[in-house]
Design a protein around this motif. Structure first.
Motif, PDB file in Angstrom:
ATOM      1  N   UNK A   1       0.845  -1.202   0.000  1.00 59.23           N
ATOM      2  CA  UNK A   1       0.000   0.000   0.000  1.00 59.23           C
ATOM      3  C   UNK A   1       0.877   1.248   0.000  1.00 59.23           C
ATOM      4  N   UNK A   2       1.914   1.231   0.829  1.00 65.34           N
ATOM      5  CA  UNK A   2       2.810   2.387   0.919  1.00 65.34           C
ATOM      6  C   UNK A   2       3.516   2.647  -0.418  1.00 65.34           C
ATOM      7  N   UNK A   3       3.919   1.570  -1.094  1.00 70.25           N
ATOM      8  CA  UNK A   3       4.558   1.734  -2.407  1.00 70.25           C
ATOM      9  C   UNK A   3       3.594   2.374  -3.408  1.00 70.25           C
ATOM     10  N   UNK A   4       2.326   2.001  -3.351  1.00 68.23           N
ATOM     11  CA  UNK A   4       1.338   2.570  -4.278  1.00 68.23           C
ATOM     12  C   UNK A   4       1.068   4.040  -3.952  1.00 68.23           C
ATOM     13  N   UNK A   5       1.132   4.380  -2.667  1.00 64.70           N
ATOM     14  CA  UNK A   5       1.009   5.793  -2.278  1.00 64.70           C
ATOM     15  C   UNK A   5       2.202   6.592  -2.786  1.00 64.70           C
ATOM     16  N   UNK A   6       3.385   6.002  -2.712  1.00 65.58           N
ATOM     17  CA  UNK A   6       4.579   6.669  -3.236  1.00 65.58           C
ATOM     18  C   UNK A   6       4.410   6.944  -4.728  1.00 65.58           C
ATOM     19  N   UNK A   7       3.910   5.945  -5.458  1.00 64.59           N
ATOM     20  CA  UNK A   7       3.712   6.109  -6.900  1.00 64.59           C
ATOM     21  C   UNK A   7       2.724   7.230  -7.198  1.00 64.59           C
ATOM     22  N   UNK A   8       1.638   7.280  -6.418  1.00 63.50           N
ATOM     23  CA  UNK A   8       0.621   8.314  -6.621  1.00 63.50           C
ATOM     24  C   UNK A   8       1.201   9.702  -6.370  1.00 63.50           C
ATOM     25  N   UNK A   9       1.991   9.823  -5.289  1.00 63.16           N
ATOM     26  CA  UNK A   9       2.606  11.118  -4.970  1.00 63.16           C
ATOM     27  C   UNK A   9       3.609  11.511  -6.051  1.00 63.16           C
ATOM     28  N   UNK A  10       4.381  10.543  -6.518  1.00 58.31           N
ATOM     29  CA  UNK A  10       5.322  10.795  -7.614  1.00 58.31           C
ATOM     30  C   UNK A  10       4.583  11.304  -8.843  1.00 58.31           C
ATOM     31  N   UNK A  11       3.445  10.687  -9.158  1.00 58.03           N
ATOM     32  CA  UNK A  11       2.695  11.042 -10.367  1.00 58.03           C
ATOM     33  C   UNK A  11       2.191  12.481 -10.315  1.00 58.03           C
ATOM     34  N   UNK A  12       1.847  12.964  -9.135  1.00 58.15           N
ATOM     35  CA  UNK A  12       1.342  14.341  -9.016  1.00 58.15           C
ATOM     36  C   UNK A  12       2.391  15.353  -9.444  1.00 58.15           C
ATOM     37  N   UNK A  13       3.656  14.988  -9.287  1.00 55.50           N
ATOM     38  CA  UNK A  13       4.742  15.888  -9.697  1.00 55.50           C
ATOM     39  C   UNK A  13       5.244  15.583 -11.106  1.00 55.50           C
ATOM     40  N   UNK A  14       4.668  14.555 -11.752  1.00 59.11           N
ATOM     41  CA  UNK A  14       5.132  14.153 -13.090  1.00 59.11           C
ATOM     42  C   UNK A  14       3.939  13.953 -14.031  1.00 59.11           C
ATOM     43  N   UNK A  15       3.233  15.054 -14.349  1.00 64.13           N
ATOM     44  CA  UNK A  15       2.075  14.931 -15.245  1.00 64.13           C
ATOM     45  C   UNK A  15       2.454  14.509 -16.657  1.00 64.13           C
ATOM     46  N   UNK A  16       3.759  14.547 -16.957  1.00 64.51           N
ATOM     47  CA  UNK A  16       4.223  14.144 -18.294  1.00 64.51           C
ATOM     48  C   UNK A  16       4.382  12.627 -18.407  1.00 64.51           C
ATOM     49  N   UNK A  17       4.114  11.892 -17.330  1.00 63.42           N
ATOM     50  CA  UNK A  17       4.275  10.434 -17.353  1.00 63.42           C
ATOM     51  C   UNK A  17       3.402   9.815 -18.440  1.00 63.42           C
ATOM     52  N   UNK A  18       3.842   8.715 -19.054  1.00 66.29           N
ATOM     53  CA  UNK A  18       3.056   8.063 -20.116  1.00 66.29           C
ATOM     54  C   UNK A  18       1.661   7.699 -19.635  1.00 66.29           C
TER      55      UNK A  18
END
Length: 363
Positions: free
Chosen positions: A302-319
């Motif tokens: 769960x914590x890893x998925x939260x990390x991914x979500x937080x990362x994505x908020x700062x990387x809107x250019x992600x595929x």
């Protein structure tokens, strides 16, 4: 999917959850109020709001408050519990006979619920935001050490990022790692478990709801429904209040009440949980508080998925494909969309509500 007694109370989107809640509340002739979130839209372009339903005498001295969606998509579970309560004629009759008012707060964090973010519109974790902002901010010195590998430059993390995390865990233990990451931090606005620098919209809204509906309460029980920690389908009874209230929580809810400050809970001892505002807003009331936390996936997953979500908020250019998988993974981390889990949730939630009613009756 076929609809069972358990599944019919749950929803697949914030829009559906809100509609089911309001329909069920109106069918019970509850006093319904909607507090709109101005200037922001939901994931489907829908209006956002925190909705309340009040059933019982105005100015009741005994109030049972049940809240959902403090952490966005955890609202799927909490909303299901609330809609089930509104459809539970036996439970409502027991509350009425006991003179206990029911206050349901649906979607404490409507933006996160709709957009599938655990945090709010400003990346604030609401269970880290209910602190005294006139005092010095809490310090989590360990967070700066973990952020570089918790939120790496790219996702998925590189081998070097994973090695850095493994080295930290070897030195400090999993418990030390979780504490550094999840306790709460007030220095990195784009980081994980960020508490903010001022009271959020949800914080201010919830305080207003308490002042309006619980100003006369002498006894206030508050159940805040959460998901994502602990064994699959198990509802851990977490006591998030002051130490003086723990004996009463144990007397009401049993020996399986765990307090983060004792180190016995699946939850970290966090700064600023939502329910702590009861001490500010209802000083006249004796509060009995619970975070009812239903397990989903293993904690570190769960914590890893939260990390991914937080990362994505700062990387809107992600595929686009990566964005979709991160969104779906986050939803699955907080909502097990199957009959078995939903049945486990509703059965345990009902037991907690009956125990709480018994406690309030004797108070």
């Amino acid at each position: 999917m076929h609809t069972t007694q358990a599944t019919r109370h749950f929803s697949g989107t914030y829009v559906e959850a809100r509609r089911k809640f309001l329909d069920a509340a109106n069918a019970r002739n509850a006093i319904v109020e909607s507090i709109p979130m101005e200037g922001l839209a939901g994931a489907l372009g829908e209006p956002l709001a925190t909705d309340t339903a009040y059933i019982g005498a105005a100015g009741a001295e005994k109030v049972l408050l049940v809240s959902s969606g403090t952490h966005g998509p955890e609202g799927f579970c909490g909303s299901g519990c609330q809609v089930a309560m509104l459809n539970d004629a036996d439970l409502l009759a027991r509350l009425e006979r006991a003179g206990v008012a029911l206050l349901l707060v649906h979607a404490v964090n409507p933006h996160g619920f709709s957009h599938l973010h655990r945090t709010n519109e400003d990346n604030i974790d609401l269970n880290r935001n209910h602190i005294d902002f006139t005092a010095p901010l809490p310090v989590n010195a360990a967070y700066a050490d973990v952020e570089p590998f918790v939120l790496p430059a790219q996702w998925p993390p590189t081998e070097a990022d994973r090695a850095a995390m493994a080295a930290y865990i070897e030195k400090h233990g999993v418990r030390g790692y979780r504490a550094a990451v999840t306790t709460g931090q007030y220095t990195s606005p784009n980081g994980v478990f960020y508490g903010g620098l001022a009271p959020s919209w949800s914080n201010r809204t919830l305080r207003g709801i308490l002042r309006k509906h619980a100003a006369s309460a002498k006894h206030l029980a508050w159940i805040d429904v959460h998901t994502g920690l602990g064994p699959y389908g198990h509802g851990e009874k977490i006591y998030p209040g002051r130490a003086a209230g723990l004996p009463r929580a144990l007397a009401w809810w049993g020996a399986d009440v765990f307090a983060p400050f004792d180190g016995t809970s699946a939850s970290a001892d966090v700064t600023g949980p939502v329910v702590s505002i009861v001490y500010d807003e209802c000083p006249q009331a004796e509060p009995t508080l619970m975070g009812l936390e239903f397990g989903t996936l293993p904690d570190l997953q769960v914590l890893d998925r939260l990390r991914a979500d937080t990362w994505l908020r700062s990387h809107p250019e992600a595929p686009a494909e990566l964005q979709r998988s991160i969104r779906q993974d986050l939803r699955d981390a907080f909502y097990c969309d199957n009959d078995e889990w939903k049945g486990m949730v509703l059965g345990q939630a009902r037991v907690v509500m009956l125990q709480t009613l018994q406690g309030l009756q004797k108070a």
